[in-house]
Design a protein around this motif. Structure first.
Motif: not given
Length: 142
Positions: A9-18, A57-68, A82-89
């Motif tokens: 989750r580098a860059l500015v550490k991503a808040i949500l793991p994916y 989601f956890k408590d109506d807030t995104p908590a983690v992301i899985i890309v397939t 992958v680029v398309h899904e990266a925009v969603h992430v």
């Protein structure tokens, strides 16, 4: 069986793991790690879809992301998916940060970083799959 590897989750550490999953088996394993035990067949990848991004989601807030992303022989199509899904992430990350209008360069670097992580994971998973042996009838001995 491949193991789940959560992307950096580098860059500015991503808040949500994916992470990224190229098989239904990996998706079920990742979802189970999140406590999501009942996965339906089409949940890992929608009917006819090349890829999808699912937030848990956890408590109506995104908590983690899985890309397939379905593995494909066409590298260009796989990369574009992958680029398309990266925009969603990125959009989930941006929402989690409470950011509505990030700087253009910040957004571009974030999507680049997410794409790099997802593509690295895609290629790791696809390259680790065992190759099917070709059988050659002429070379068999009776």
């Amino acid at each position: 069986m491949d193991k789940i590897q959560w992307c950096d989750r580098a860059l500015v550490k991503a808040i949500l793991p994916y992470t990224l999953c190229t098989t239904e088996q990996l998706y079920k394993k990742a979802a189970a790690q999140l406590g999501h035990k009942s996965v339906t067949h089409n949940e890992w990848l929608g009917e006819g879809a090349a890829g999808q991004t699912r937030a848990f989601f956890k408590d109506d807030t995104p908590a983690v992301i899985i890309v397939t992303v379905a593995p494909t022989r066409n590298v260009t199509e796989a990369f574009l998916t992958v680029v398309h899904e990266a925009v969603h992430v990125w959009r989930y990350q941006k929402e989690a940060m409470g950011e509505s209008a990030p700087a253009v360069e910040e957004e571009a670097y974030a999507i680049e970083s997410i794409t790099r992580n997802l593509w690295s994971e895609y290629t790791r998973q696809v390259a680790s799959k065992p190759k099917k042996k070709k059988t050659n009838d002429a070379s068999r001995k009776s």
